[in-house]
Design an enzyme around this catalytic site. Structure first.
Site: not given
Length: 802
Positions: A471, A606
């Site tokens: 990531h 989120y």
């Protein structure tokens, strides 16, 4: 071995008869070709650098202005500001040659002035974000400033065909919000999560922070925003990713799946070969900057900075912080099969290998009888281990000798290919098959994915593929773009939309190199015998205890994670748009309702948004749990609330969500600003009770939408099955859910739901049922509303969409 052969490619000795020079023509020829290839790439980068530096002007316009300058001068007219004559007085003489030189220099000055005027005009225009908040409802009017802005931006952005990085110099910097605005937005976002007493306490902490230490911290951020390109991205990469000590597996890496409604071939080697070739084509587009930048509304560019590290990249562990290493070029990939590692050359005899030649190499690996040396099969478990422990093992056992050489081969590869020895299956009647498909991509068995690599392509025995990506180097949108491009090209490789390189090869050599023949193998005939893949050599006996411990830890980690992939086929974005609500807001409200029914409370939520409208922008957080959304959820649970009231409350909640999403995209978010203030406080060794509490709040519901349609080649009307099922990630909180979703069409949505099995309060199957029920209830609510009000009610969302 190839290494030994290269070692004696050139040697000399001194004898009594003089110098004795020995060299290998073949190896020196390879060295020569490698050097030529390297210099060609350097020249290409230099050319692209000049082109990007003067964009949106065209580099060839310099010759037009030079011709005009020459014509004016020799016709007896003065150039603007009398530039030619002013330059001529500083030259050695007044001969024709020097006059031509003066004309060219004057033209260069005028041309550069025009270039930079256009460039900074575009940059000023791109700072305007009023267009984001304009109503897009049918019949609504766009404001005059936005109409004028659109006209000018469209002219400048379409003046010249852009390269991948052409807009980088024109993108504005990420704006820094004021502390007061961030405090106001933050307090509003937590109101539905706190009772009156705790909210009053948080108000006091926020006010105290704003009036005291917040001012000092903000000044440092102001200086950073002036000095750096982006005041968030470098700290975000370092402190959120590189300094994290948790294993990458499950905790950080994400995955993407194949287009599950189609199966182009059941030949593992053939599918792997085509995928490799198509991904290398994508790498070529990035290297040559021929990939078109993503343009919102066809004219507003997104930052392309993250594409640079898509290939040839690895994350290297450190004792305290990791680092990202990106190699400028790589002529090989690494293949992992049955615990054995192979170096497979992808560039030979001056060109990239064709799919049919790559298939020959892969079949050699699949048919081989090699067995892993002791410790090799579980070696990749080290990359799924605690980062500090992996760094210590790397420094101790992989810093010299064959281990260092083999590890560098993996890290410098374009990417890693894992040839799994089991199929990736899918059947709508057996949902557990798709769940297992996702688990194999998210973590595999813990040691058949190299989690440090930019991405690992995984190929099942039945020809289905997926990927696992690290990531740090980019956000999911970049990997999604790459994967979507590959899937589309793989599907249409037999038709008119085949990759450009395939048509070029077919035109020159009369042979189509892409697609599959009637037997499922790659098309074409190898032009030569491709290089045989070579085994990587290891000496792992000294580090067997570390490999064993890492294997135990990663096995425990993956056993603690469960994954459910929900295929929702009842309806999709078609019905949502009929309700005049943004599909993303619609789904987020469904998730709020599902979570409330699942947990019996609201939670900090989120949702990832992007800030790529700004230079080097990455992500910002949208907080879908709002005052309006919580009021609507309570209304849905209250049988005394009328249907019309529920519809009105949902529309208000979607309005608020859309405003939050738009604010996040325009640099007016909450969480990245608070994060940077927290980093500054740690540098200054200043303790802030407010920041400590805010940054320690758990995200029990972490969500993200997987984008699609980033390549213009995707046409779902023509190829309705040509879409990936999306991808997913592990849960962020031990007692929460990770939810990734992709709106795959007018009547199809995929949800990837993850949670820890060690938490008694979470259950992915129960949550999937709650999501399905929430979507059903919302549809019933709107259908009843449409029945009661045949004429569509005016939507409070005004048709806004991101």
């Amino acid at each position: 071995m190839a290494e030994a052969h290269a070692a004696v490619a050139f040697s000399f000795a001194i004898t009594h008869e003089g110098f004795d020079i020995n060299y290998d023509h073949e190896v020196l020829n390879l060295v020569w070709k490698s050097g030529v290839r390297s210099w060609k790439k350097r020249l290409g980068r230099a050319r692209n650098g000049v082109r990007n530096g003067v964009y949106p002007a065209h580099i060839h316009s310099l010759w037009l202005i030079s011709a005009i300058a020459l014509g004016l001068h020799f016709a007896g007219y003065q150039a603007p500001f009398n530039l030619t004559n002013r330059i001529l007085v500083h030259l050695p003489s007044n001969t024709i040659n020097w006059q031509v030189t003066a004309c060219f220099l004057a033209a260069l000055v005028v041309w550069l002035s025009i270039c930079f005027t256009m460039r900074y005009t575009l940059k000023l225009l791109l700072m305007y974000k009023g267009w984001m908040y304009e109503s897009r409802a049918p019949g609504s009017r766009v404001s005059l400033p936005t109409m004028l802005w659109v006209a000018v931006v469209r002219v400048l952005s379409s003046w010249n065909k852009p390269g991948l990085y052409s807009f980088q110099g024109s993108l504005p910097r990420l704006p820094l919000p004021s502390v007061k605005d961030t405090m106001t937005r933050y307090l509003r976002s937590v109101r539905p999560l706190l009772d009156d007493e705790n909210y009053t306490r948080m108000e006091r902490l926020a006010k105290e922070f704003e009036q005291t230490i917040g001012k000092k911290l903000q000044w440092y951020l102001i200086l950073k925003s002036w000095w750096s390109t982006n005041y968030v991205s470098d700290w975000w990469e370092e402190y959120v990713y590189l300094r994290g000590r948790s294993p990458l597996c499950v905790n950080s890496n994400f995955y993407g799946t194949d287009a599950i409604f189609m199966n182009l071939t059941d030949k593992q080697a053939a599918r792997a070969a085509n995928v490799i070739s198509l991904l290398l084509n994508f790498r070529r587009l990035i290297e040559h900057q021929e990939l078109q930048p993503i343009m919102v509304q066809g004219m507003i560019p997104l930052c392309s900075w993250q594409y640079e590290r898509t290939f040839n990249t690895a994350r290297v562990p450190g004792l305290e912080t990791d680092r990202i290493i990106h190699y400028r070029d790589s002529n090989h990939i690494v293949v992992l099969h049955k615990g054995c590692y192979y170096k497979m050359l992808i560039y030979h005899k001056g060109r990239i290998l064709r799919p049919c030649e790559l298939q020959v190499q892969i079949e050699e690996i699949l048919k081989g009888k090699a067995t892993p040396v002791e410790g090799e099969e579980h070696l990749a478990a080290l990359t799924a281990w605690n980062r500090s422990k992996w760094a210590e093992a790397r420094n101790t056992f992989f810093s010299w000798g064959v281990n260092q050489t083999s590890l560098r081969t993996i890290e410098s590869a374009a990417f890693v290919l894992s040839l799994d020895d089991e199929p990736f299956e899918f059947d709508l009647a057996r949902p557990e098959l798709l769940d297992n498909f996702g688990k194999k991509l998210l973590h595999g068995n813990g040691y058949n994915r190299w989690f440090d690599k930019c991405f690992t392509v995984c190929v099942g025995t039945n020809g289905r593929v997926g990927f696992n990506a690290e990531h740090t180097w980019s956000d999911a949108a970049i990997a999604s773009h790459m994967w979507e491009n590959m899937i589309v090209d793989d599907l249409v490789s037999d038709g008119a939309d085949a990759p450009v390189l395939g048509h070029l090869w077919e035109y020159i050599f009369g042979d189509d190199i892409y697609g599959y023949d009637e037997t499922g193998n790659t098309k074409g005939i190898p032009e030569f015998q491709p290089p045989t893949p070579t085994r990587l050599t290891w000496d792992l006996k000294p580090c067997l205890p570390q490999i064993e411990e890492a294997t135990i830890d990663v096995t425990k980690l993956i056993n603690e994670v469960n994954l459910r992939i929900l295929v929702h086929q009842d309806y999709g974005k078609g019905f949502m748009k009929k309700c005049r609500i943004s599909p993303d807001a619609y789904i987020q409200m469904a998730l709020q309702l599902a979570y409330y029914r699942d947990a019996g409370r609201f939670s900090l939520t989120y949702e990832a948004s992007m800030t790529r409208l700004f230079r080097e922008g990455r992500t910002e957080t949208v907080r879908p749990c709002t005052i309006e959304s919580s009021d609507w959820v309570k209304a849905m649970q209250n049988p005394n609330t009328t249907n019309d009231e529920r519809v009105k409350m949902l529309q208000a909640a979607c309005d608020r969500h859309q405003l939050g999403y738009q604010d996040a995209m325009c640099g007016r978010g909450i969480d990245r600003h608070l994060f940077c203030l927290y980093v500054v406080s740690k540098y200054l060794e200043v303790d802030s009770p407010f920041l400590n509490e805010v940054l320690s709040e758990p995200w029990r519901l972490s969500t993200s939408q997987t984008p699609h349609g980033q390549t213009p080649k995707m046409d779902l009307k023509k190829h309705p099955n040509c879409i990936s099922a999306g991808g997913g990630f592990g849960p962020v909180a031990d007692d929460g859910y990770g939810v990734s979703y992709i709106i795959a069409g007018e009547n199809l949505i995929f949800f990837h739901i993850s949670a820890k099995t060690t938490c008694q309060q979470t259950d992915v199957h129960r949550f999937a049922q709650n999501i399905s029920q929430a979507l059903t209830d919302i549809r019933s609510m709107f259908e009843q509303h449409m029945k009661d009000h045949p004429k569509p009610a005016k939507s409070l969302t005004n048709g806004k969409s991101t």
